[in-house]
Write a protein that holds these residues in place. Structure first.
Motif, PDB file in Angstrom:
ATOM      1  N   ASN A 184      48.395  24.075  28.711  1.00 37.47           N
ATOM      2  CA  ASN A 184      49.427  24.701  27.886  1.00 37.47           C
ATOM      3  C   ASN A 184      49.980  25.933  28.600  1.00 37.47           C
ATOM      4  OD1 ASN A 184      50.369  26.742  25.757  1.00 37.47           O
ATOM      5  ND2 ASN A 184      50.219  24.838  24.577  1.00 37.47           N
ATOM      6  N   PHE A 185      51.291  25.907  28.857  1.00 37.62           N
ATOM      7  CA  PHE A 185      51.917  26.985  29.632  1.00 37.62           C
ATOM      8  C   PHE A 185      51.839  28.326  28.907  1.00 37.62           C
ATOM      9  CE2 PHE A 185      55.760  29.502  30.569  1.00 37.62           C
ATOM     10  CZ  PHE A 185      55.559  29.736  31.927  1.00 37.62           C
ATOM     11  N   MET A 186      52.051  28.347  27.590  1.00 41.43           N
ATOM     12  CA  MET A 186      52.048  29.605  26.843  1.00 41.43           C
ATOM     13  C   MET A 186      50.657  30.238  26.830  1.00 41.43           C
ATOM     14  SD  MET A 186      55.137  29.937  26.222  1.00 41.43           S
ATOM     15  CE  MET A 186      54.969  31.450  25.291  1.00 41.43           C
ATOM     16  N   ALA A 187      49.619  29.394  26.758  1.00 45.77           N
ATOM     17  CA  ALA A 187      48.251  29.938  26.781  1.00 45.77           C
ATOM     18  C   ALA A 187      47.970  30.582  28.130  1.00 45.77           C
ATOM     19  CB  ALA A 187      47.245  28.822  26.501  1.00 45.77           C
ATOM     20  N   PHE A 188      48.399  29.915  29.214  1.00 47.26           N
ATOM     21  CA  PHE A 188      48.205  30.485  30.551  1.00 47.26           C
ATOM     22  C   PHE A 188      49.039  31.752  30.712  1.00 47.26           C
ATOM     23  CE2 PHE A 188      49.678  30.689  35.014  1.00 47.26           C
ATOM     24  CZ  PHE A 188      48.454  30.956  35.615  1.00 47.26           C
ATOM     25  N   ASN A 189      50.278  31.733  30.230  1.00 45.03           N
ATOM     26  CA  ASN A 189      51.172  32.884  30.381  1.00 45.03           C
ATOM     27  C   ASN A 189      50.625  34.113  29.637  1.00 45.03           C
ATOM     28  OD1 ASN A 189      54.057  33.760  31.258  1.00 45.03           O
ATOM     29  ND2 ASN A 189      53.905  34.394  29.120  1.00 45.03           N
ATOM     30  N   SER A 190      50.009  33.896  28.467  1.00 45.94           N
ATOM     31  CA  SER A 190      49.458  35.031  27.702  1.00 45.94           C
ATOM     32  C   SER A 190      48.327  35.699  28.454  1.00 45.94           C
ATOM     33  CB  SER A 190      48.970  34.540  26.339  1.00 45.94           C
ATOM     34  OG  SER A 190      47.882  33.639  26.482  1.00 45.94           O
ATOM     35  N   ILE A 191      47.549  34.948  29.226  1.00 42.31           N
ATOM     36  CA  ILE A 191      46.472  35.551  30.025  1.00 42.31           C
ATOM     37  C   ILE A 191      47.061  36.469  31.088  1.00 42.31           C
ATOM     38  CG2 ILE A 191      44.592  35.062  31.631  1.00 42.31           C
ATOM     39  CD1 ILE A 191      44.114  32.465  30.146  1.00 42.31           C
ATOM     40  N   VAL A 192      48.148  36.017  31.735  1.00 45.99           N
ATOM     41  CA  VAL A 192      48.770  36.819  32.798  1.00 45.99           C
ATOM     42  C   VAL A 192      49.384  38.081  32.216  1.00 45.99           C
ATOM     43  CG1 VAL A 192      50.511  36.831  34.607  1.00 45.99           C
ATOM     44  CG2 VAL A 192      49.206  34.739  34.148  1.00 45.99           C
ATOM     45  N   GLU A 193      50.064  37.952  31.077  1.00 44.74           N
ATOM     46  CA  GLU A 193      50.778  39.097  30.515  1.00 44.74           C
ATOM     47  C   GLU A 193      49.872  40.085  29.800  1.00 44.74           C
ATOM     48  OE1 GLU A 193      53.933  37.621  28.106  1.00 44.74           O
ATOM     49  OE2 GLU A 193      55.260  37.286  29.834  1.00 44.74           O
ATOM     50  N   ASN A 194      48.577  39.797  29.744  1.00 44.08           N
ATOM     51  CA  ASN A 194      47.648  40.760  29.162  1.00 44.08           C
ATOM     52  C   ASN A 194      47.591  42.056  29.959  1.00 44.08           C
ATOM     53  OD1 ASN A 194      46.838  39.392  26.902  1.00 44.08           O
ATOM     54  ND2 ASN A 194      45.122  38.371  27.896  1.00 44.08           N
ATOM     55  N   LEU A 195      47.975  41.978  31.225  1.00 43.22           N
ATOM     56  CA  LEU A 195      47.937  43.165  32.076  1.00 43.22           C
ATOM     57  C   LEU A 195      49.241  43.945  31.879  1.00 43.22           C
ATOM     58  CD1 LEU A 195      46.478  44.782  34.249  1.00 43.22           C
ATOM     59  CD2 LEU A 195      47.597  43.382  35.986  1.00 43.22           C
ATOM     60  N   ARG A 196      49.196  44.910  30.985  1.00 41.76           N
ATOM     61  CA  ARG A 196      50.359  45.764  30.720  1.00 41.76           C
ATOM     62  C   ARG A 196      49.860  47.207  30.602  1.00 41.76           C
ATOM     63  NH1 ARG A 196      55.020  43.125  29.521  1.00 41.76           N
ATOM     64  NH2 ARG A 196      55.929  45.108  28.834  1.00 41.76           N
ATOM     65  N   ILE A 197      50.458  48.087  31.422  1.00 44.51           N
ATOM     66  CA  ILE A 197      50.084  49.491  31.418  1.00 44.51           C
ATOM     67  C   ILE A 197      51.363  50.309  31.280  1.00 44.51           C
ATOM     68  CG2 ILE A 197      48.879  51.335  32.648  1.00 44.51           C
ATOM     69  CD1 ILE A 197      47.424  49.214  34.244  1.00 44.51           C
ATOM     70  N   GLY A 198      51.317  51.311  30.437  1.00 47.14           N
ATOM     71  CA  GLY A 198      52.476  52.171  30.285  1.00 47.14           C
ATOM     72  C   GLY A 198      53.645  51.435  29.659  1.00 47.14           C
ATOM     73  N   LYS A 199      54.837  51.961  29.898  1.00 46.86           N
ATOM     74  CA  LYS A 199      56.054  51.392  29.305  1.00 46.86           C
ATOM     75  C   LYS A 199      56.700  50.341  30.195  1.00 46.86           C
ATOM     76  CE  LYS A 199      57.133  55.670  26.814  1.00 46.86           C
ATOM     77  NZ  LYS A 199      58.126  56.761  26.618  1.00 46.86           N
TER      78      LYS A 199
END
Length: 559
Positions: A184-199
């Motif tokens: 599932n592409f969205m499940a994989f994409n959510s793992i990648v986008e978990n890395l968010r720092i700052g704005k």
């Protein structure tokens, strides 16, 4: 006296001011010096720490993504090894395995398929109608059939939706076959986008051609620079690369990169430099705020500590003055003791005569023919009481003399129960006047104890009198109990009076400690009781609950 008090107050105020100033100066000087040095070092090392922090985060994120891919590949490898081509070609059986994977991984697996060596999907389990689908010309099939296992790039494929495939190649009856699963592409994409720092911090993945393997971010206009950077790097699986350069928007940008999937993918973390180092300014403001708060705390603590120390010094001076007064009172008590000893000596003679005369009257009653006298028994009882109380007066005067001269008191075998009954009899009148009932609960056949009876009577009388004073004519009950236990005699004196506050319990046996009004107590009664019991190798302790009562327990060894 008022003048001395005013001088002392002025002295203590001056001492407090001096201590406050000294504490403030001594505290602020090193704080300013150390703070300046620390700020300078922090300013220099902040960039390195930010880079190190980003490197750790990206490396951890890379490990999580790689672990995700390896885990899903391991699941498919397990199924392909556990079940043969014929079993997995059964669509009902394949549907059951897909359901198991979805229950375990929350529908990360979209479908399962079995593909023969010709690229035809012979069995399928999933939401799409892909049975007999022809993958012979698909890039992923051509690459998967050449290796034992394979993870494809993200592509649209027959279903027209972004996805990627995990495939494992096996052999059945001399021919290759492939078990493939769609992630599932969205499940994989959510793992990648978990890395968010700052704005502005975002993470995304590119393949070797610069194509997004995750959702397209609006903040990225072109990936050409990233592709060139990707091609210039050596595919080192553990190396994390960090560079700074201007992005398409013209802003200075930090790029942190790491290879995935054996170097086929590049994980890129992108963040504006101003955003990444925004904490530096915040740290500066925080440092100033901490300095101000710390300064206020130091000033407050200096004032509180100085006042506390000066207050303790003032209390110590006051206690010293009280001790001096107590020494004077002790001298007065010593004089009173000498006077009492003299009085006791003088009383001893008439008491001895009274006892002798009582004995003489007893002899006369026995010699005369008075058996028919109506009050003979009353005469004998009165004479016996005179004789008993005369001997007791003699022992009391002996105690006074021994106390004044520091000689040992008379020691002999004492029947505890009889002594308790005597003490209760002496206190009955006072108890009645105070509306207090004295109950005794004494064990029969108590063994005798070798002690000074008058000293023990003094202890019990003191405890009873204290209980009567505590109940303050409001009425109540005093329970006196005695029993033997483990070669000891136990005596308890309990009352249901107001009790003793916990703050006073630790001091009630201290000399001169009293809660009675001035002139009504010396604070020596319980201290003397404590000393008497200790000389008998015994113990005395107290248990009290406010508004419920107080219990004194005495333990005296039989030997």
């Amino acid at each position: 006296m008022e003048q001395n008090k005013s001088l002392n107050t002025s002295y203590y105020r001056s001492l407090t001011r001096n201590m406050v100033l000294i504490v403030i100066i001594v505290s602020f000087t090193p704080m300013i010096l150390v703070g300046g040095v620390i700020y300078d070092q922090f300013h220099e090392s902040y960039h390195e720490k930010v880079y190190a922090h980003l490197e750790v985060l990206v490396k951890k994120h890379k490990q999580n993504i790689d672990a995700f891919l390896k885990e899903k590949l391991s699941d498919i490898r397990f199924f392909s090894a556990a079940f043969n081509f014929q079993e997995l070609s059964n669509e009902a059986f394949l549907e059951e395995k897909l359901l198991t994977l979805r229950e375990e991984y929350n529908e990360v697996f979209e479908d399962l398929g079995v593909v023969n060596d010709q690229g035809i999907q012979t069995a399928y389990a999933g939401p799409f109608k892909l049975v007999k689908a022809d993958y012979s010309e698909a890039d992923w099939f051509k690459r998967a059939v050449k290796s034992e296992y394979f993870i494809s790039d993200v592509f649209l494929g027959l279903r027209g939706m972004p996805h990627f495939i995990v495939a494992v190649r096996r052999t059945w009856e001399g021919k290759h076959w492939i078990l493939r699963a769609t992630i599932n592409f969205m499940a994989f994409n959510s793992i990648v986008e978990n890395l968010r720092i700052g704005k502005t911090g975002i993470a995304f993945i590119l393949n070797r051609e610069g194509q997004f393997q995750t959702k397209l971010h609006s903040g990225i206009v072109s990936t050409e620079g990233c592709v060139n950077f990707l091609r210039s790097l050596k595919r080192n699986g553990d190396k994390i690369h960090i560079i700074e350069k201007c992005a398409d928007s013209g802003k200075a940008t930090i790029y942190v990169t790491a290879f995935l999937k054996g170097g086929d993918w590049l994980l890129i973390y992108k963040q504006d430099r101003l955003d990444a180092f925004s904490d530096l300014k915040h740290s500066q403001m925080t440092a100033i705020l901490i300095f101000i708060i710390g300064g206020l705390c130091i000033i407050t603590m200096a004032i509180v500590l100085s006042r506390g120390m000066v207050s303790r010094m003032a209390n110590a001076d006051q206690e010293k003055e009280m001790m001096n007064q107590q020494v004077i009172e002790t001298g007065k008590l010593a004089s009173i003791g000498q006077l009492a000893a003299g009085i006791a000596h003088e009383i001893n003679n008439p008491v001895a005569i009274m006892v002798e005369e009582a004995g003489w009257i007893q002899d006369l009653l026995e010699e005369e023919d008075l058996k028919e006298t109506e009050n003979l028994n009353e005469f004998q009882r009165a004479l016996k009481q005179i004789n008993t109380q005369g001997k007791r007066c003699k022992e009391i005067t002996h105690k006074l003399l021994s106390f004044a001269r520091k000689t040992d008191s008379t020691v002999h075998d004492v029947h505890i129960n009889e002594m308790i009954e005597d003490v209760v009899g002496l206190s009955a009148q006072s108890a009645s006047y105070s509306k207090v009932v004295i109950d005794t609960k004494i064990q029969k056949d108590m063994p005798s104890v070798r002690m000074s009876q008058t000293e023990m009577q003094q202890v019990l009388l003191n405890l009873i009198n204290n209980a009567l004073d505590a109940m303050n004519k409001k009425g109540g009950t005093i329970d006196i109990s005695s029993w033997s236990e483990n070669k000891h005699v136990i005596i308890e004196v309990s009352d249901d009076g107001p009790g003793i506050p916990g703050a006073n319990l630790a001091r009630i046996f201290d000399p001169f400690f009293t809660t009675k009004p001035v002139g009504k107590g010396t604070g020596l009664g319980l201290s003397i009781c404590y000393g008497i019991i200790k000389r008998m190798n015994g113990e005395i302790d107290v248990n009290s609950v406010v508004d419920k009562g107080t219990t004194f327990r005495i333990r005296i060894p039989l030997s």
